[in-house]
Design a protein around this motif. Structure first.
Motif, PDB file in Angstrom:
ATOM      1  N   LEU A 203       5.106   2.048   8.057  1.00 14.68           N
ATOM      2  CA  LEU A 203       4.978   3.018   6.978  1.00 14.68           C
ATOM      3  C   LEU A 203       6.356   3.482   6.495  1.00 14.68           C
ATOM      4  O   LEU A 203       6.588   3.620   5.285  1.00 14.68           O
ATOM      5  CB  LEU A 203       4.141   4.212   7.435  1.00 14.68           C
ATOM      6  CG  LEU A 203       3.895   5.298   6.389  1.00 14.68           C
ATOM      7  CD1 LEU A 203       3.189   4.725   5.164  1.00 14.68           C
ATOM      8  CD2 LEU A 203       3.079   6.442   6.996  1.00 14.68           C
ATOM      9  N   SER A 204       7.262   3.694   7.419  1.00 14.60           N
ATOM     10  CA  SER A 204       8.590   4.153   7.014  1.00 14.60           C
ATOM     11  C   SER A 204       9.336   3.084   6.225  1.00 14.60           C
ATOM     12  O   SER A 204      10.017   3.388   5.244  1.00 14.60           O
ATOM     13  CB  SER A 204       9.405   4.559   8.247  1.00 14.60           C
ATOM     14  OG  SER A 204       9.567   3.457   9.123  1.00 14.60           O
ATOM     15  N   LYS A 205       9.202   1.820   6.651  1.00 15.82           N
ATOM     16  CA  LYS A 205       9.848   0.729   5.914  1.00 15.82           C
ATOM     17  C   LYS A 205       9.258   0.603   4.512  1.00 15.82           C
ATOM     18  O   LYS A 205       9.972   0.375   3.533  1.00 15.82           O
ATOM     19  CB  LYS A 205       9.697  -0.593   6.668  1.00 15.82           C
ATOM     20  CG  LYS A 205      10.452  -1.768   6.033  1.00 15.82           C
ATOM     21  CD  LYS A 205      10.304  -3.009   6.882  1.00 15.82           C
ATOM     22  CE  LYS A 205      11.065  -4.184   6.291  1.00 15.82           C
ATOM     23  NZ  LYS A 205      12.528  -3.983   6.302  1.00 15.82           N
ATOM     24  N   PHE A 206       7.928   0.757   4.429  1.00 17.33           N
ATOM     25  CA  PHE A 206       7.292   0.698   3.114  1.00 17.33           C
ATOM     26  C   PHE A 206       7.808   1.822   2.210  1.00 17.33           C
ATOM     27  O   PHE A 206       8.154   1.590   1.059  1.00 17.33           O
ATOM     28  CB  PHE A 206       5.774   0.798   3.273  1.00 17.33           C
ATOM     29  CG  PHE A 206       5.045   0.939   1.961  1.00 17.33           C
ATOM     30  CD1 PHE A 206       4.906  -0.140   1.100  1.00 17.33           C
ATOM     31  CD2 PHE A 206       4.513   2.175   1.573  1.00 17.33           C
ATOM     32  CE1 PHE A 206       4.239  -0.005  -0.115  1.00 17.33           C
ATOM     33  CE2 PHE A 206       3.856   2.306   0.367  1.00 17.33           C
ATOM     34  CZ  PHE A 206       3.719   1.219  -0.480  1.00 17.33           C
ATOM     35  N   ARG A 207       7.853   3.035   2.739  1.00 19.68           N
ATOM     36  CA  ARG A 207       8.293   4.172   1.932  1.00 19.68           C
ATOM     37  C   ARG A 207       9.751   4.048   1.503  1.00 19.68           C
ATOM     38  O   ARG A 207      10.112   4.310   0.353  1.00 19.68           O
ATOM     39  CB  ARG A 207       8.104   5.470   2.711  1.00 19.68           C
ATOM     40  CG  ARG A 207       6.664   5.928   2.806  1.00 19.68           C
ATOM     41  CD  ARG A 207       6.557   7.163   3.688  1.00 19.68           C
ATOM     42  NE  ARG A 207       5.217   7.736   3.666  1.00 19.68           N
ATOM     43  CZ  ARG A 207       4.832   8.725   4.472  1.00 19.68           C
ATOM     44  NH1 ARG A 207       5.684   9.231   5.369  1.00 19.68           N
ATOM     45  NH2 ARG A 207       3.595   9.202   4.396  1.00 19.68           N
ATOM     46  N   ASN A 208      10.593   3.622   2.429  1.00 17.12           N
ATOM     47  CA  ASN A 208      12.035   3.637   2.180  1.00 17.12           C
ATOM     48  C   ASN A 208      12.549   2.407   1.439  1.00 17.12           C
ATOM     49  O   ASN A 208      13.522   2.491   0.694  1.00 17.12           O
ATOM     50  CB  ASN A 208      12.792   3.773   3.502  1.00 17.12           C
ATOM     51  CG  ASN A 208      12.497   5.076   4.203  1.00 17.12           C
ATOM     52  OD1 ASN A 208      12.217   6.088   3.559  1.00 17.12           O
ATOM     53  ND2 ASN A 208      12.545   5.062   5.541  1.00 17.12           N
ATOM     54  N   GLU A 209      11.862   1.256   1.619  1.00 14.96           N
ATOM     55  CA  GLU A 209      12.434   0.018   1.086  1.00 14.96           C
ATOM     56  C   GLU A 209      11.518  -0.761   0.149  1.00 14.96           C
ATOM     57  O   GLU A 209      11.998  -1.502  -0.712  1.00 14.96           O
ATOM     58  CB  GLU A 209      12.830  -0.903   2.248  1.00 14.96           C
ATOM     59  CG  GLU A 209      13.830  -0.296   3.218  1.00 14.96           C
ATOM     60  CD  GLU A 209      14.109  -1.234   4.379  1.00 14.96           C
ATOM     61  OE1 GLU A 209      13.939  -2.476   4.192  1.00 14.96           O
ATOM     62  OE2 GLU A 209      14.478  -0.753   5.466  1.00 14.96           O
ATOM     63  N   LEU A 210      10.199  -0.631   0.311  1.00 11.95           N
ATOM     64  CA  LEU A 210       9.291  -1.581  -0.344  1.00 11.95           C
ATOM     65  C   LEU A 210       8.335  -0.968  -1.361  1.00 11.95           C
ATOM     66  O   LEU A 210       7.623  -1.703  -2.049  1.00 11.95           O
ATOM     67  CB  LEU A 210       8.454  -2.306   0.720  1.00 11.95           C
ATOM     68  CG  LEU A 210       9.239  -3.069   1.786  1.00 11.95           C
ATOM     69  CD1 LEU A 210       8.301  -3.548   2.882  1.00 11.95           C
ATOM     70  CD2 LEU A 210       9.974  -4.241   1.153  1.00 11.95           C
ATOM     71  N   SER A 211       8.293   0.332  -1.478  1.00 17.08           N
ATOM     72  CA  SER A 211       7.240   0.975  -2.269  1.00 17.08           C
ATOM     73  C   SER A 211       7.384   0.743  -3.767  1.00 17.08           C
ATOM     74  O   SER A 211       6.424   0.928  -4.518  1.00 17.08           O
ATOM     75  CB  SER A 211       7.210   2.481  -1.985  1.00 17.08           C
ATOM     76  OG  SER A 211       8.444   3.083  -2.328  1.00 17.08           O
ATOM     77  N   LYS A 212       8.553   0.313  -4.215  1.00 17.55           N
ATOM     78  CA  LYS A 212       8.773   0.187  -5.659  1.00 17.55           C
ATOM     79  C   LYS A 212       8.950  -1.263  -6.107  1.00 17.55           C
ATOM     80  O   LYS A 212       9.354  -1.514  -7.244  1.00 17.55           O
ATOM     81  CB  LYS A 212       9.997   1.008  -6.069  1.00 17.55           C
ATOM     82  CG  LYS A 212       9.808   2.507  -5.877  1.00 17.55           C
ATOM     83  CD  LYS A 212      11.016   3.293  -6.365  1.00 17.55           C
ATOM     84  CE  LYS A 212      10.787   4.791  -6.172  1.00 17.55           C
ATOM     85  NZ  LYS A 212      11.953   5.591  -6.642  1.00 17.55           N
ATOM     86  N   SER A 213       8.636  -2.194  -5.236  1.00 17.91           N
ATOM     87  CA  SER A 213       8.776  -3.607  -5.607  1.00 17.91           C
ATOM     88  C   SER A 213       7.725  -4.423  -4.857  1.00 17.91           C
ATOM     89  O   SER A 213       7.231  -4.002  -3.814  1.00 17.91           O
ATOM     90  CB  SER A 213      10.175  -4.117  -5.261  1.00 17.91           C
ATOM     91  OG  SER A 213      10.413  -3.996  -3.869  1.00 17.91           O
TER      92      SER A 213
END
Length: 318
Positions: A203-213
């Motif tokens: 979840l943290s990786k998604f929020r910090n790195e992947l949520s906008k692409s």
């Protein structure tokens, strides 16, 4: 047609299927005779009267005359009506009711044409004859939409039962290989590569790195019954079976980017599309030295087109 009749090719008489198919075609033509399209009659009375005259005369004539000369005349008239309906249906200036009326005209003309094929056919007709008839029906389904098309679906099933293609569908299931590499995916139309993962990111990786692409999760659906229970949807033979056998057609989009001039849509044999998908998978990673066109099925209700795909064991995703 009873469901039990299609269980084993050794338990039914193909000639009786053919007779029932012709009888069903005659009944449908009698029902289609005298069709009218009120929206067109009010807006375009001359076109309406000409179309109704053609469809009625062909429906009546097809039951009484099945010789080649009469058939060729029918084919020319029906082709003209179908082409006119398609052109008018695509007219952006036409309102919804008028387009719906033209859609009905398109479907009826294609259906009547296929019924003429059935009544004219001889028992010795080769595969190509019946595949072209199925193509007319599938095209009508694709263009007109599913709301109009119960008779077309039924006719396709009857044709496939009465005139099974040769050779038959391969009964042995061969599967697409599972992707295993956690490599980024490069699309020619994308400015950057798309990251791929073998499992869901945190979840943290998604929020910090992947949520906008965009990103890809490999094997995310591996436990779905459609893939896990025999991996049916990864089998060419299974997909041919749910289509009822060879000879079906689907709308295919060709090209890497719909914004480019070389992008197009076309109606293509489902067998040809499956050959493309499976050969692409088998040659993945090999340098053939020849660029392959990009093909895909998109924005189309495949579950409605091939109703056996609605099998609950295939669609139960969790």
């Amino acid at each position: 047609m009873d469901d039990d009749s299609s269980s084993d090719s050794s338990n039914f008489d193909l000639s009786s299927y053919a007779r029932n198919l012709r009888r069903h075609a005659t009944l449908l033509l009698n029902q289609l005779e005298g069709r009218s399209y009120p929206q067109l009659k009010d807006a375009l009375p001359e076109d309406h009267d000409r179309i109704c005259s053609v469809l009625t005369s062909v429906s009546r004539d097809a039951v009484l005359n099945t010789n080649g000369e009469v058939y060729e005349s029918h084919a020319s008239e029906l082709s003209s009506v179908r082409d006119l309906a398609l052109k008018c249906m695509m007219d952006a200036e036409a309102d919804f009711q008028i387009r719906s009326a033209w859609r009905a005209v398109y479907y009826d003309s294609a259906l009547i044409w296929a019924l003429c094929d059935i009544l004219r056919a001889q028992d010795y007709e080769e595969d190509d004859y019946w595949i072209k008839t199925i193509e007319k029906l599938d095209t009508a389904i694709i263009v007109a939409g599913f709301d109009y098309c119960r008779d077309a679906f039924d006719l396709i099933s009857w044709i496939q039962a009465a005139h099974p293609p040769s050779p038959a569908v391969d009964e042995e299931f061969h599967f697409l290989p599972r992707p295993t590499l956690e490599d980024a995916v490069i699309l020619p139309s994308a400015k950057t590569s798309i990251p791929a993962f073998m499992g869901f990111p945190s979840l943290s990786k998604f929020r910090n790195e992947l949520s906008k692409s965009p990103f890809i999760v490999r094997n995310a659906a591996a436990d779905w019954p459609a893939l896990a229970e025999g991996r049916k949807w990864a089998s060419k033979a299974y997909l041919q079976q749910v289509a009822g056998g060879r000879g079906r057609f689907v709308p295919v989009e060709v090209g890497e980017d719909y914004r480019t001039e070389d992008w197009t849509r076309r109606i293509e044999s489902f067998d040809e599309f499956l050959d493309y998908i499976f050969s692409a998978s088998e040659s993945r990673g090999a340098d053939s030295g020849k660029a392959r066109p990009v093909k895909y099925l998109a924005q189309y209700e495949l579950l409605s087109h091939f109703r056996k795909l609605r099998d609950p064991s295939s669609l139960e995703f969790s």
